[in-house]
Scaffold this motif. Sequence first.
Motif, short mmCIF file in Angstrom:
data_model
loop_
_atom_site.label_atom_id
_atom_site.label_comp_id
_atom_site.label_asym_id
_atom_site.label_seq_id
_atom_site.Cartn_x
_atom_site.Cartn_y
_atom_site.Cartn_z
N SER A 69 29.77 -67.99 55.07
CA SER A 69 30.54 -67.69 53.85
C SER A 69 31.26 -68.91 53.31
O SER A 69 32.11 -68.78 52.43
CB SER A 69 31.57 -66.60 54.15
N ALA A 70 30.93 -70.10 53.81
CA ALA A 70 31.63 -71.32 53.40
C ALA A 70 30.77 -72.12 52.44
O ALA A 70 29.67 -72.55 52.78
CB ALA A 70 31.98 -72.16 54.62
N PHE A 71 31.27 -72.30 51.24
CA PHE A 71 30.57 -73.09 50.22
C PHE A 71 31.31 -74.40 49.99
O PHE A 71 32.53 -74.49 50.18
CB PHE A 71 30.49 -72.31 48.91
N LEU A 72 30.60 -75.41 49.53
CA LEU A 72 31.21 -76.70 49.21
C LEU A 72 31.66 -76.78 47.75
O LEU A 72 32.53 -77.58 47.42
CB LEU A 72 30.23 -77.85 49.51
N VAL A 73 31.06 -75.98 46.90
CA VAL A 73 31.44 -75.94 45.48
C VAL A 73 31.73 -74.51 45.08
O VAL A 73 30.99 -73.59 45.46
CB VAL A 73 30.31 -76.52 44.59
N ASP A 74 32.82 -74.31 44.38
CA ASP A 74 33.19 -72.98 43.92
C ASP A 74 32.23 -72.53 42.83
O ASP A 74 32.05 -73.23 41.82
CB ASP A 74 34.63 -73.01 43.38
N GLY A 75 31.63 -71.38 43.02
CA GLY A 75 30.64 -70.89 42.07
C GLY A 75 31.21 -70.55 40.71
O GLY A 75 30.48 -70.56 39.72
N SER A 76 32.51 -70.26 40.64
CA SER A 76 33.13 -69.89 39.37
C SER A 76 33.61 -71.11 38.59
O SER A 76 33.34 -71.24 37.39
CB SER A 76 34.31 -68.94 39.61
N THR A 77 34.32 -72.00 39.26
CA THR A 77 34.92 -73.13 38.58
C THR A 77 34.07 -74.39 38.64
O THR A 77 34.34 -75.36 37.95
CB THR A 77 36.30 -73.45 39.19
N ARG A 78 33.06 -74.40 39.53
CA ARG A 78 32.20 -75.57 39.74
C ARG A 78 33.01 -76.80 40.14
O ARG A 78 32.74 -77.92 39.71
CB ARG A 78 31.38 -75.88 38.47
N THR A 79 34.01 -76.57 40.98
CA THR A 79 34.81 -77.66 41.54
C THR A 79 34.70 -77.60 43.07
O THR A 79 34.37 -76.56 43.64
CB THR A 79 36.29 -77.52 41.13
N PRO A 80 34.99 -78.71 43.77
CA PRO A 80 34.92 -78.71 45.24
C PRO A 80 35.89 -77.68 45.83
O PRO A 80 37.04 -77.55 45.38
CB PRO A 80 35.33 -80.14 45.62
N THR A 81 35.43 -76.96 46.82
CA THR A 81 36.28 -75.98 47.51
C THR A 81 37.18 -76.69 48.52
O THR A 81 37.03 -77.88 48.81
CB THR A 81 35.41 -74.96 48.27
N GLN A 82 38.13 -75.92 49.09
CA GLN A 82 38.95 -76.49 50.14
C GLN A 82 38.10 -76.88 51.34
O GLN A 82 38.35 -77.91 51.98
CB GLN A 82 40.05 -75.51 50.58
N GLN A 83 37.07 -76.09 51.67
CA GLN A 83 36.15 -76.47 52.74
C GLN A 83 35.57 -77.85 52.48
O GLN A 83 35.45 -78.68 53.39
CB GLN A 83 35.01 -75.45 52.85
N CYS A 84 35.20 -78.11 51.23
CA CYS A 84 34.60 -79.39 50.88
C CYS A 84 35.58 -80.53 51.11
O CYS A 84 35.24 -81.56 51.71
CB CYS A 84 34.16 -79.36 49.41
#
Length: 394
Positions: free
Chosen positions: A99-114
């Motif tokens: 469930s961990a993505f590197l880019v947020d699918g909504s905002t298209r910005t790096p996630t905290q995981q990234c």
Amino acid sequence: MPLHGQQELPRQPRAEGFFDGENLLRMVASAIVRLSQQPGPGDPVYDATVQNTYNQLVLLCLVNGHAPPASVPDMVRWAAERPIGEWPWTLPDDFDGASAFLVDGSTRTPTQQCWEWRIVARDVAAEQVENQLMREAIAACQAAHAPESYTAFRRLLIRQPVLTEAERVALADDLELELLHDVIKRCYDPVPASYLRDGSYAVCARCGCLLAPIGHDRYVCELDRCRRDQHPRVGRRVEARRGSGLYQLNRPLRMFITGPGLAETDLESELVARGLRPEMWPNFDAYDLRITLPRGRVWAVDVKDRANPALLGRSALPLRSDPPYDEGFLVAPQYRFDEREDYGRVYTRHRRDNLAGTLELISDTELLTRVDRELARSRPSEPAATLREETADA
């Protein structure tokens, strides 16, 4: 022949297995963050770090029989659509990449995981180039023997991650922040137009950060602590006015200072409500809270709000010993434990052996439960208290 329209791969020795697993994951995370900070196309279009990362990912895919991303933009699309557990690299089972993505699918910005994968360190924010500012703030306050200025600075970054032009100008009159006016200016960036909808900006009621507009009628908050709400509440709206700017903390500060800082100040409020007086960020941020209990015991608390408990465990270090304390705790918000039932166990498996028995990870809810137990032990039992009252009356 160049791969998928990109520049030809360099012919150089390659350490077998190095560009796989965690190493390549860190490279991809760093490339994505770098791309997010790039104001526009460069010359060449992608710098050597980004291009080399893409090339190594393509090689790994080909070696493992997977279809590679067709381009650097396609690699970014992968990061938004494929959880890290579905990439062709090999990761430890307890990293839970499902469930961990590197880019947020909504905002298209790096996630905290990234961001966490980009820099694996005890204090992620302090290791970012942008957050050399935090070191500058500490150095300036130490030189002036002004711990109150550093405390005021931390509270500003937590309570006001967004500033209007008028609020930014008014900080010049705050005597506690006088030492740090230049640093503060460099902490805040102009807000891009992507946050604007119908002539105004929306501020999250929970954390005070700007909400990102999605589609025609949705907003999302970028902080993990607020993302769990499917419909974040707008706290206030700031009208966009010509010639009057709006400013927000840079992204690493919002994520690694404002986010956990809200958990820190929430704990402070709960402790004050219980009659305690916690010291915040003592000795220029030796740790986050110093709690003196009624029996004289002192607890040191460091608060971390990390998405990945394995990286948290690897980066954990002993708390500084000055000011002294009897027991130290690493505290994460309760929602992290709610989201991952194994959060504490994964942290323990990846923690350094020398921290066993010295730095326990617990939730903020558990910390308050333990405080309540300590307070209950310090209160006299009801019969004894009644006997004393009757003796005094006699």
